[in-house]
Design a protein around this motif. Structure first.
Motif, PDB file in Angstrom:
ATOM      1  N   PRO A  58       0.795  -1.157   0.082  1.00 32.44           N
ATOM      2  CA  PRO A  58       0.062  -0.174   0.035  1.00 32.44           C
ATOM      3  C   PRO A  58       0.819   1.488   0.089  1.00 32.44           C
ATOM      4  CG  PRO A  58      -0.699  -1.509   1.666  1.00 32.44           C
ATOM      5  CD  PRO A  58       0.689  -2.037   1.203  1.00 32.44           C
ATOM      6  N   ASP A  59       2.157   1.173   0.571  1.00 36.09           N
ATOM      7  CA  ASP A  59       2.976   2.382   0.664  1.00 36.09           C
ATOM      8  C   ASP A  59       3.583   2.814  -0.952  1.00 36.09           C
ATOM      9  OD1 ASP A  59       4.360   0.170   1.008  1.00 36.09           O
ATOM     10  OD2 ASP A  59       6.029   1.194   2.083  1.00 36.09           O
ATOM     11  N   ILE A  60       3.337   1.983  -2.073  1.00 41.10           N
ATOM     12  CA  ILE A  60       3.861   2.337  -3.075  1.00 41.10           C
ATOM     13  C   ILE A  60       2.794   2.425  -4.068  1.00 41.10           C
ATOM     14  CG2 ILE A  60       5.332   1.115  -5.069  1.00 41.10           C
ATOM     15  CD1 ILE A  60       6.617  -0.757  -3.026  1.00 41.10           C
ATOM     16  N   ASP A  61       2.935   3.490  -4.827  1.00 37.27           N
ATOM     17  CA  ASP A  61       2.124   3.980  -5.734  1.00 37.27           C
ATOM     18  C   ASP A  61       2.352   3.565  -7.145  1.00 37.27           C
ATOM     19  OD1 ASP A  61       0.480   5.384  -3.914  1.00 37.27           O
ATOM     20  OD2 ASP A  61       1.911   7.088  -3.718  1.00 37.27           O
ATOM     21  N   PRO A  62       1.469   3.088  -7.843  1.00 39.64           N
ATOM     22  CA  PRO A  62       1.740   2.856  -9.487  1.00 39.64           C
ATOM     23  C   PRO A  62       1.911   4.094  -9.928  1.00 39.64           C
ATOM     24  CG  PRO A  62      -0.611   2.101  -8.832  1.00 39.64           C
ATOM     25  CD  PRO A  62       0.200   2.687  -7.543  1.00 39.64           C
ATOM     26  N   ILE A  63       2.698   4.329 -11.119  1.00 37.17           N
ATOM     27  CA  ILE A  63       2.903   5.493 -11.652  1.00 37.17           C
ATOM     28  C   ILE A  63       2.763   5.181 -13.317  1.00 37.17           C
ATOM     29  CG2 ILE A  63       5.359   5.532 -11.291  1.00 37.17           C
ATOM     30  CD1 ILE A  63       5.174   8.576 -11.501  1.00 37.17           C
ATOM     31  N   PRO A  64       1.908   6.002 -14.079  1.00 34.86           N
ATOM     32  CA  PRO A  64       2.168   5.606 -15.609  1.00 34.86           C
ATOM     33  C   PRO A  64       3.510   5.907 -16.197  1.00 34.86           C
ATOM     34  CG  PRO A  64       0.310   7.016 -15.160  1.00 34.86           C
ATOM     35  CD  PRO A  64       1.105   6.721 -13.758  1.00 34.86           C
ATOM     36  N   TYR A  65       4.221   5.226 -17.257  1.00 36.06           N
ATOM     37  CA  TYR A  65       5.153   5.357 -17.611  1.00 36.06           C
ATOM     38  C   TYR A  65       5.407   6.798 -18.465  1.00 36.06           C
ATOM     39  CZ  TYR A  65       9.526   4.936 -20.676  1.00 36.06           C
ATOM     40  OH  TYR A  65      10.727   5.057 -20.743  1.00 36.06           O
ATOM     41  N   ASP A  66       4.307   7.373 -18.842  1.00 34.73           N
ATOM     42  CA  ASP A  66       4.351   8.928 -19.321  1.00 34.73           C
ATOM     43  C   ASP A  66       4.600   9.719 -18.272  1.00 34.73           C
ATOM     44  OD1 ASP A  66       3.788   7.763 -21.922  1.00 34.73           O
ATOM     45  OD2 ASP A  66       1.750   8.208 -21.795  1.00 34.73           O
ATOM     46  N   ASP A  67       3.973   9.510 -17.133  1.00 36.10           N
ATOM     47  CA  ASP A  67       4.297  10.434 -15.785  1.00 36.10           C
ATOM     48  C   ASP A  67       5.715  10.307 -15.411  1.00 36.10           C
ATOM     49  OD1 ASP A  67       1.531  10.940 -16.030  1.00 36.10           O
ATOM     50  OD2 ASP A  67       1.136  10.073 -14.091  1.00 36.10           O
ATOM     51  N   VAL A  68       6.328   9.315 -15.666  1.00 33.14           N
ATOM     52  CA  VAL A  68       7.865   9.121 -15.280  1.00 33.14           C
ATOM     53  C   VAL A  68       8.398   9.950 -16.351  1.00 33.14           C
ATOM     54  CG1 VAL A  68       9.814   7.765 -15.035  1.00 33.14           C
ATOM     55  CG2 VAL A  68       7.517   6.755 -14.153  1.00 33.14           C
ATOM     56  N   VAL A  69       8.191   9.779 -17.497  1.00 30.66           N
ATOM     57  CA  VAL A  69       8.798  10.658 -18.557  1.00 30.66           C
ATOM     58  C   VAL A  69       8.838  12.141 -18.350  1.00 30.66           C
ATOM     59  CG1 VAL A  69       9.103  11.263 -20.904  1.00 30.66           C
ATOM     60  CG2 VAL A  69       8.918   8.496 -20.351  1.00 30.66           C
ATOM     61  N   ALA A  70       7.652  12.693 -18.083  1.00 35.50           N
ATOM     62  CA  ALA A  70       7.334  14.182 -17.645  1.00 35.50           C
ATOM     63  C   ALA A  70       8.356  14.491 -16.475  1.00 35.50           C
ATOM     64  CB  ALA A  70       6.005  14.423 -17.484  1.00 35.50           C
ATOM     65  N   ALA A  71       8.253  13.579 -15.515  1.00 38.44           N
ATOM     66  CA  ALA A  71       9.089  13.665 -14.072  1.00 38.44           C
ATOM     67  C   ALA A  71      10.755  13.896 -14.435  1.00 38.44           C
ATOM     68  CB  ALA A  71       8.717  12.820 -13.109  1.00 38.44           C
TER      69      ALA A  71
END
Length: 81
Positions: A58-71
């Motif tokens: 529960p303490d790890i959030d899934p993140i879309p790959y596109d959001d990783v690229v933006a970050a």
């Protein structure tokens, strides 16, 4: 700072991130198998989670790959991939 962490480099990556009060850890590729004990936000690339059939804690959030690229474009990155 954004820390991209894969399993083979996890020990040094997490140790480095632990010393950064502004760290955000993103588990990528086989890094999604990890459950880091770190006082920082932790995300995991959703596509890598799905491909590997991992159930995130529960303490790890899934993140879309596109959001990783933006970050990656928006902030400084240290890669342990």
């Amino acid at each position: 700072m954004l820390y991209l962490i894969d399993k083979p480099m996890a020990e040094i990556g997490l140790r480095t991130a632990a010393g950064d009060p502004e760290a955000h850890v993103v588990l990528i590729q086989d890094g999604v198998y990890l459950s880091p004990d770190i006082d920082a936000p932790v995300s995991a690339v959703a596509r890598d989670v799905d491909v590997r059939g991992v159930d995130l804690t529960p303490d790890i959030d899934p993140i879309p790959y596109d959001d990783v690229v933006a970050a990656i474009v928006e902030q400084e990155v240290k890669s342990f991939v």
